[in-house]
Design a protein around this motif. Structure first.
Motif, mmCIF file in Angstrom:
data_model
loop_
_atom_site.group_PDB
_atom_site.id
_atom_site.type_symbol
_atom_site.label_atom_id
_atom_site.label_comp_id
_atom_site.label_asym_id
_atom_site.label_seq_id
_atom_site.Cartn_x
_atom_site.Cartn_y
_atom_site.Cartn_z
ATOM 1 N N CYS A 169 0.831 -1.207 0.000
ATOM 2 C CA CYS A 169 0.000 0.000 0.000
ATOM 3 C C CYS A 169 0.864 1.255 0.000
ATOM 4 C CB CYS A 169 -0.908 0.032 1.225
ATOM 5 S SG CYS A 169 -2.126 -1.293 1.297
ATOM 6 N N SER A 170 0.663 2.096 -0.986
ATOM 7 C CA SER A 170 1.314 3.407 -0.994
ATOM 8 C C SER A 170 0.526 4.356 -0.102
ATOM 9 C CB SER A 170 1.362 3.957 -2.414
ATOM 10 O OG SER A 170 0.047 4.319 -2.833
ATOM 11 N N SER A 171 1.134 5.470 0.225
ATOM 12 C CA SER A 171 0.424 6.473 1.027
ATOM 13 C C SER A 171 -0.811 6.978 0.292
ATOM 14 C CB SER A 171 1.358 7.642 1.355
ATOM 15 O OG SER A 171 1.884 8.227 0.168
ATOM 16 N N TYR A 172 -0.735 7.081 -1.032
ATOM 17 C CA TYR A 172 -1.891 7.523 -1.805
ATOM 18 C C TYR A 172 -3.051 6.544 -1.655
ATOM 19 C CZ TYR A 172 1.835 10.118 -4.297
ATOM 20 O OH TYR A 172 2.908 10.898 -4.622
ATOM 21 N N GLN A 173 -2.745 5.256 -1.665
ATOM 22 C CA GLN A 173 -3.799 4.244 -1.541
ATOM 23 C C GLN A 173 -4.392 4.220 -0.142
ATOM 24 O OE1 GLN A 173 -1.213 1.094 -3.015
ATOM 25 N NE2 GLN A 173 -2.589 0.738 -4.732
ATOM 26 N N ILE A 174 -3.554 4.359 0.871
ATOM 27 C CA ILE A 174 -4.047 4.378 2.252
ATOM 28 C C ILE A 174 -4.971 5.568 2.460
ATOM 29 C CG2 ILE A 174 -3.381 4.500 4.691
ATOM 30 C CD1 ILE A 174 -0.649 3.314 3.801
ATOM 31 N N ASP A 175 -4.632 6.695 1.859
ATOM 32 C CA ASP A 175 -5.436 7.916 2.000
ATOM 33 C C ASP A 175 -6.853 7.726 1.465
ATOM 34 O OD1 ASP A 175 -5.507 10.440 3.045
ATOM 35 O OD2 ASP A 175 -4.535 11.426 1.349
ATOM 36 N N LEU A 176 -7.037 6.733 0.605
ATOM 37 C CA LEU A 176 -8.344 6.462 0.001
ATOM 38 C C LEU A 176 -8.960 5.175 0.548
ATOM 39 C CD1 LEU A 176 -7.288 7.337 -3.649
ATOM 40 C CD2 LEU A 176 -8.907 8.657 -2.255
ATOM 41 N N ALA A 177 -8.454 4.692 1.700
ATOM 42 C CA ALA A 177 -8.942 3.434 2.272
ATOM 43 C C ALA A 177 -9.283 3.632 3.750
ATOM 44 C CB ALA A 177 -7.907 2.326 2.100
ATOM 45 N N PRO A 178 -10.377 4.313 4.055
ATOM 46 C CA PRO A 178 -10.687 4.641 5.454
ATOM 47 C C PRO A 178 -10.959 3.440 6.348
ATOM 48 C CG PRO A 178 -12.522 5.201 3.994
ATOM 49 C CD PRO A 178 -11.352 4.890 3.118
ATOM 50 N N SER A 179 -11.380 2.305 5.789
ATOM 51 C CA SER A 179 -11.696 1.162 6.649
ATOM 52 C C SER A 179 -10.658 0.048 6.557
ATOM 53 C CB SER A 179 -13.090 0.610 6.312
ATOM 54 O OG SER A 179 -13.113 0.006 5.026
ATOM 55 N N ILE A 180 -9.433 0.376 6.125
ATOM 56 C CA ILE A 180 -8.408 -0.661 5.976
ATOM 57 C C ILE A 180 -8.169 -1.353 7.316
ATOM 58 C CG2 ILE A 180 -6.464 0.947 6.327
ATOM 59 C CD1 ILE A 180 -4.984 -0.739 4.134
ATOM 60 N N ASN A 181 -8.216 -2.690 7.310
ATOM 61 C CA ASN A 181 -8.191 -3.455 8.570
ATOM 62 C C ASN A 181 -7.451 -4.781 8.410
ATOM 63 O OD1 ASN A 181 -10.082 -4.512 6.839
ATOM 64 N ND2 ASN A 181 -11.561 -5.007 8.437
ATOM 65 N N PRO A 182 -6.161 -4.735 8.134
ATOM 66 C CA PRO A 182 -5.425 -5.980 7.922
ATOM 67 C C PRO A 182 -5.284 -6.818 9.188
ATOM 68 C CG PRO A 182 -3.928 -4.124 7.959
ATOM 69 C CD PRO A 182 -5.303 -3.550 7.978
ATOM 70 N N THR A 183 -5.079 -8.107 8.981
ATOM 71 C CA THR A 183 -4.733 -8.995 10.092
ATOM 72 C C THR A 183 -3.396 -8.554 10.683
ATOM 73 O OG1 THR A 183 -5.743 -10.765 8.781
ATOM 74 C CG2 THR A 183 -4.507 -11.413 10.749
ATOM 75 N N ALA A 184 -2.436 -8.317 9.811
ATOM 76 C CA ALA A 184 -1.128 -7.784 10.206
ATOM 77 C C ALA A 184 -0.836 -6.571 9.336
ATOM 78 C CB ALA A 184 -0.043 -8.837 10.043
ATOM 79 N N GLY A 185 -0.675 -5.439 9.953
ATOM 80 C CA GLY A 185 -0.304 -4.222 9.238
ATOM 81 C C GLY A 185 1.158 -3.922 9.497
#
Length: 466
Positions: A169-185
Motif C-alpha cells: 500500500c502506498s500512502s496515496y492508496q491508504i489515503d483512500l482506504a478509510p476502513s483498511i483493517n489488515p490482520t497484520a499491518g
C-alpha cells in the motif's frame, strides 16, 4: 477478479483510467454497480470505452446520484490542491475511496477471516511484500499478492477463508482506504517523501499510521523517530504492537543481530531465523524486510521452519540488488532501481569490494551523500549525462573512468574485477540516477545490464530468466 458486490445496484463515479482504474471499473461493473468513468487523457477514455466501461465528462454529471466516488491513487486528493473531481464529490457529500477500500469491503463481506497482510513504508515495501508472499507460497498457503506491486488489487482472486492476501500500500492508496483493517499491518520506516502530495511530513506520517492503526496486529519498524512515536501511541491506545529493529536489541519484539533474526520477550532472546548465506537478502535494510516478513508470517500461523525455508529460497526482486550472474569470485549485481543517492546507499553498504557502474540523468545532490561508502569502491565506471559531475565528486578519492555507455562499463568493470585477488569482487550497477538519458526506464536499463553481464564468457546466470 473480485466483483465489487458491496456496490451492487448503486451508481458510482470513477476518475483515472489507467491499468488499475480500468480494473477497478470492471470489478464494480461485475459486482452490479452502475459506473460512470472519466479521465483527463482522451486515449485512456477511449481504451475504457473499448472494454465496455461507460464514460462521460464528470463535470456535467449529477453528483447527487452517486453513492461513491472512486479515485485513482495517482490523482491529488489534498495537495498541492484537490483535483477538480474531488471538489465536486465533496461539494455533493459523496464519499471518496480507492481500490484498496473496495478490496477491504469485499473481504469483510465474503471472508472477514481471510488472512490479510498490508505493508507500507517509505523504503523496502516492495521487497517485503514480495518476500512475505514468497514465504507463504513456499509454505503451501493459497496466496494472492498485489496492490502497489504487480497486480491491481481488484484483479486478485475473490476472498475465501483460507486465502492469504499480501498487499503493498502506498500512502496515496491508504489515503483512500478509510476502513483498511489488515490482520497484520506493517509499517517499515518513514523518511520525507511525496511531500508535494501530502504537504507536510506530519500529514504524510499520519496517513501511513492509518494502516497500522486499523490492523489487528501492528508491526512497526522503530529505527526512526516517526515510527517509534507511532508504535508508542498505538500501544498506549491499547493496540497490539510488535516492534522490529534492524539496528538495536529490543526488550520486546524482533531485531537483527548480524545475520540472525532474534525475538525478544521481556528481555529474553531466541533466534527465529537467519540470513547467513542468503545472497538475495544481503544488507541491513534487508534485515528489516526479513524481520517484518517473519513477524507477519508468524502472525498468520506459519512455523519457524517454514519461514526459514522461504527466506532461503527467495530470489529477490528484479533491479533491486538482484544477483544476475557469477564468474569465479566476481558477482554481478543489478540495482538499476537505485535512481538517486539514497536509493544506492543500501547496495554500496552491502559489499566490501565494488566495481561501481553509476550515472545517467542526474538528480539533485549528485553522489556527495555517498562519500562514506567511497572506501568500498575499487573503481567507478561512469555513464550518461552525470559522468562529468560524478567524476568531479569522486576526484582523488576513487579511481574512475568515464565509460560513456552501459555496455562499455560492464565490459571494463568485469575485466578489472576478474584481476582483483582480494576476495569477492562485485560488479554493481547502482546508478544513483534516472535512466532517461539513455534508457526508457530503470527496468530497461537493468535488463541491458543483465544481458551484458550474462553474455560475458564464463558468467553463470543466477536465478534464471525473469
Amino acid at each position: 477478479m473480485i466483483p465489487a458486490a458491496s456496490f451492487s445496484g448503486k451508481r458510482v463515479s470513477l476518475f483515472g483510467l489507467g491499468g488499475s482504474g480500468i480494473a477497478t471499473a470492471r470489478a464494480l461493473i461485475e459486482g452490479g454497480a452502475d459506473v460512470l468513468a472519466w479521465d483527463d487523457n482522451p486515449d485512456s477514455v477511449a481504451k475504457a470505452g473499448a472494454v465496455g466501461i461507460t464514460t462521460a465528462d464528470l463535470r456535467g454529471a449529477d453528483w447527487a446520484r452517486f453513492s461513491a466516488f472512486v479515485l485513482s491513487p495517482g490523482v491529488p486528493l489534498t495537495h498541492p490542491k484537490p483535483h477538480w473531481t474531488v471538489e465536486l464529490a465533496r461539494g455533493s457529500g459523496v464519499e471518496i475511496i480507492g481500490d484498496i477500500e473496495l478490496f477491504c469491503r469485499e473481504r469483510m463481506l465474503l471472508a472477514p477471516a481471510a488472512p490479510f497482510i498490508a505493508i507500507t513504508g517509505t523504503n523496502g515495501k516492495s521487497t517485503t511484500t514480495a518476500l512475505t508472499a514468497h514465504i507463504l507460497k513456499s509454505a503451501g498457503r493459497d496466496t494472492q499478492m498485489g496492490g502497489n506491486i504487480g497486480r491491481a488489487v481488484m484483479t486478485l482472486d475473490p476472498p475465501q477463508p483460507e486465502r492469504h492476501y499480501v498487499v503493498e500500500c502506498s500512502s496515496y492508496q491508504i489515503d483512500l482506504a478509510p476502513s483498511i483493517n489488515p490482520t497484520a499491518g506493517v509499517l517499515l520506516n518513514l523518511t520525507p517523501d511525496h511531500l508535494d502530495r501530502h504537504g507536510t511530513m506530519q500529514h504524510y506520517a499520519s496517513i501511513k499510521e492509518r494502516l497500522v492503526a486499523g490492523s489487528e496486529t501492528a508491526i512497526i519498524g522503530v529505527d526512526d523517530s516517526w515510527c517509534a512515536q507511532i508504535a508508542d501511541r498505538l500501544e498506549r491506545a491499547g493496540r497490539q504492537v510488535i516492534r522490529i529493529s534492524k539496528r538495536l536489541p529490543l526488550t520486546d519484539g524482533y531485531f537483527a543481530d548480524g545475520t540472525n533474526l532474534m525475538e525478544a520477550v521481556h528481555g529474553r532472546y531466541s533466534r527465529v531465523a537467519f540470513l547467513e548465506g542468503i545472497g538475495s537478502l544481503r544488507g541491513q535494510h534487508n534485515s528489516q524486510n526479513a524481520l517484518a516478513a517473519a513477524a507477519a508470517c508468524l502472525k498468520v500461523g506459519l512455523e519457524l521452519g517454514e519461514i526459514q525455508s522461504g527466506l532461503e529460497s527467495f530470489p529477490g526482486l528484479a533491479h533491486r540488488m538482484e544477483q544476475v550472474g557469477r564468474k569465479g569470485h566476481v558477482l554481478f549485481v543489478n540495482d538499476s532501481k537505485a535512481t538517486n543517492a539514497d536509493a544506492a546507499a543500501p547496495a554500496l553498504s552491502s559489499f566490501a569490494r565494488i566495481y561501481w557502474i553509476a550515472g545517467g540523468l542526474p538528480k539533485e545532490g549528485g553522489i556527495e551523500p555517498l562519500r562514506g561508502f567511497f572506501p568500498r569502491i575499487a573503481k567507478a565506471y561512469l555513464i550518461g549525462e552525470a559522468a562529468p559531475a560524478f567524476s568531479a565528486t569522486l576526484g582523488e578519492a576513487v579511481p574512475y573512468e568515464i565509460s560513456g555507455t552501459l555496455a562499455a562499463a560492464v565490459e571494463h568493470a568485469a575485466r578489472d574485477a576478474a584481476r582483483d585477488s582480494s576476495g569477492e569482487a562485485v560488479v554493481l550497477l547502482s546508478p544513483a540516477c534516472a535512466s532517461f538519458d539513455q534508457f526508457k526506464n530503470f527496468e530497461v536499463r537493468g535488463e541491458a545490464f543483465r544481458q551484458a553481464a550474462t553474455a560475458i564468457d564464463g558468467v553463470k546466470p543466477i536465478g534464471g530468466t525473469r
